[in-house]
Design an enzyme around this catalytic site. Sequence first.
Site, short mmCIF file in Angstrom:
data_model
loop_
_atom_site.label_atom_id
_atom_site.label_comp_id
_atom_site.label_asym_id
_atom_site.label_seq_id
_atom_site.Cartn_x
_atom_site.Cartn_y
_atom_site.Cartn_z
CD1 TRP A 185 3.47 8.15 -2.77
CD2 TRP A 185 4.93 9.75 -3.56
NE1 TRP A 185 4.82 7.48 -2.70
CE2 TRP A 185 5.91 8.51 -2.94
CE3 TRP A 185 5.73 10.69 -3.85
CZ2 TRP A 185 7.24 8.71 -3.13
CZ3 TRP A 185 6.96 10.67 -3.88
CH2 TRP A 185 7.64 9.49 -3.63
CG ASP A 351 8.94 -3.41 1.09
OD1 ASP A 351 8.24 -3.30 0.04
OD2 ASP A 351 8.52 -2.74 2.09
CG ASP A 352 8.48 -4.70 -4.58
OD1 ASP A 352 8.43 -5.63 -5.23
OD2 ASP A 352 7.90 -3.54 -5.06
NE ARG A 431 6.13 0.88 -7.78
CZ ARG A 431 6.44 0.31 -6.86
NH1 ARG A 431 5.57 -0.63 -6.27
NH2 ARG A 431 7.59 0.58 -6.13
CG ASP A 469 2.48 -1.36 -1.09
OD1 ASP A 469 1.67 -0.48 -0.86
OD2 ASP A 469 3.80 -1.37 -1.42
CG ASP A 539 6.11 5.39 0.15
OD1 ASP A 539 6.14 4.47 0.92
OD2 ASP A 539 5.62 5.22 -1.14
C1 DGJ Z 1 5.09 1.39 -1.92
C2 DGJ Z 1 5.25 1.54 -0.20
O1 DGJ Z 1 4.60 2.57 0.31
C3 DGJ Z 1 6.62 1.40 0.05
O2 DGJ Z 1 6.53 1.49 1.38
C4 DGJ Z 1 7.40 -0.05 -0.72
O3 DGJ Z 1 6.75 -1.02 -0.13
C5 DGJ Z 1 6.96 0.06 -2.38
N1 DGJ Z 1 5.92 0.30 -2.59
C6 DGJ Z 1 7.56 -1.35 -2.72
O4 DGJ Z 1 7.52 -1.35 -3.93
#
Ligand code: DGJ
Length: 733
Positions: A185, A351-352, A431, A469, A539
């Site tokens: 990651w 996004d989220d 998570r 995702d 990320d």
């Molecule tokens: C993981 C993704 O890699 C991020 O870019 C983002 O979308 C987050 N999840 C949102 O929870």
Amino acid sequence: MKLKFIILIMSLLAGTNQLSGAKQHHIVLSTENTSIGITANEGGRSYIQYYGTKIQQEDIYRLFALKSNYTSPSYPTFGLNIGHGVMEALSLQMPDGNMSTDLYVTAVDQNSDKNGNYLEITMLDSVYPIEVKQYFKTCNNTDVITTWTQISNKGKKSIIMNKFASAAIPLQRGDNYVCHYHGRWASENYIYETPMPNGELVLDEKEGLRTAWYNNPSFMITQDGKPQEEYGNVFGGTLLWGGNYKIQMVAENNKLTVVAGINSDNSAYSLEPGETFITPEFAMTFSNQGKGGISRAFHKWGRTYGLQHGNQERDILLNSWEGVYFNVNQEKMEQMMKDISDLGGELFVMDDGWFGEKYPRNNGTSSLGDWGINKNKLPLGIKGLTDAAKKYGIKFGIWIEPEMANTISELYDKHPDWVLQCKNRKISTGRGGTQVVLDLCNPKVQDYVFSITDNLLKNNPEIAYIKWDCNAAMMDYGSTYLSADKQMEVDIRYHMGLRNVLKRIREKYPDVIIQCCSSGGGRISYGFLPWFDEFWTSDNTDAYQRLYMQWSASQFYPAIAMASHVSASPNHQTRRETPIKFRFDVAMTGRLGMEMQPQDMTEKEYEFSKRAIASYKSVRKIIQLGDLYRLISPYEHKNISALMFADEQKSHLVIFAYNVDYMHSQQVPFVKLTGVDENKNYRIKDLTPMDAAKPCFLNGKVISGRLLKHTGLQLKDILNKPFTSVALELTAE
Ligand code: DGJ
């Protein structure tokens, strides 16, 4: 007469096992620059004799004369004497316990359609009711050949498949180096180049879902020494499978073989009477132009066959994640839409954080599975957002993570059995301490996952983009849907289920752009990309670290698919501070986007961003659809790094160069533009000067291709400080 005699001699030399009177096929299947040579003897065995740069049909006989053929079974099986240094691709256990398979050829067919030429070799076991069809296919207008098999149980009892690889490709054993891409990651896909030892080298994944995170399923093997960028014979391969995979490189007894396929460790497959199993495709190419040749071949193939809409330029977007994280609301979304529109962008992606009614999604602990909009945050619903996007003249996109649930969700309250779980065990969570994985082995769950995207797109046809995702590993290898004797198939059936869902989505919504994201770059793989348009590279959006990750992703995956966003400084992952120009110059080498709160930029940064976006638009076609030439690698620590994109005629080029390891009084190498046309003269334009009135000294100069290629550009006066960079457009006059 003469030819028959040669064939007879050659078959003897090849050591083939021809039955008298049966037909022997010597097939050379070619792309523009590569060939595979196969000998298949009806009533006998099938062999790969050659894979490399292009040869003519008659060369296959000359290979035998030179003794430079490999003569390795095209699909080696376990249990009988297959020879030293040969690794099996297929291992079956017959209903009576017999562990051996003995395949002989019954038919050889060649066909073609608009996508390429096919070779089909049909093989049957000498005793047991097993049929294997092996395929080799050229992909038109590219130098890639794909191969796979189709294994059928023609009997009345189950057969256990302990190994069922897609390919077993023999390569020339020499001074071989293996190039592979390893990470984790926020540090995905670092390049590792290692001499091929005698014995076995394995690249594999057992993570279950993010199967490109630790080891990417793409790799190269050189034939004659250390990997070079633009010369040397190199093999490149990748497996088109999203589940666990295993790539074995075996160097024994002066042979080198690559066996690639689904990872059957802890994952055997019971092939039922009448059932046919199709292994995933393995795609490969060969180049005598080093790693660069392999990359360009895969980029072209990727854009044509390996991903969605590969020849359609991508929009410049703003993603809300690093700007507001979970703090989504109507005003903030509107403000961000207005900003990206002012800056010249074309798409906004929420996004989220936008969903969950009973359990609002305010952090990573809840709500996955409950895909209704949260009315407290977004009282006008998705319509309010798409209307706002329309008002600002941009498109709208949305994030989902449909393969998942949280134990805190209405979905889990209702269907706890829809989650992967091992019998008699506590469910594992990821998570937020609550994330669980939906059981895509179950057709009902597949329908549900399909319905998430379907409902969104059906009810909101204005949605132009989806970020898909996946933020969990396959934590529990168990399914309440599968019977006891099928539990070992969970990973395979999950991915078959996922493919089924993605296929349905693509059939119904062919135009929507979908990003493949998985905790960053966990799914940068042609095993997923056929249903997606692009991948989220990492990320980690720190431009400096991205230089390394994007360099390695570019080994197999084209710039058009590489989502690359300008984010805030200091960077949220590394805390590194870099100038806005450096951040843009790095992000511009992929599919450009932004991922920050534009309101946090200074006026100067805002004004610069506007110009940089306009400049990107002017060269987007060359970056996204052109050929990549990597010039100086950041991995070589030569102070600077540089790369270039060129259109097909080499009349339009874009060069990017960066200071990567700032060292005082160190030599700065000349940047030699390997991809230029020596017979053209090019006018240079500085694409992204920080001060519009002060472009770099090269701006406006005309230089010949000959000088650019052989002498090169000396950029020491531009790349003279940490995080300095330059982006140049070169137009042939
Ligand atoms: C993981 C993704 O890699 C991020 O870019 C983002 O979308 C987050 N999840 C949102 O929870």
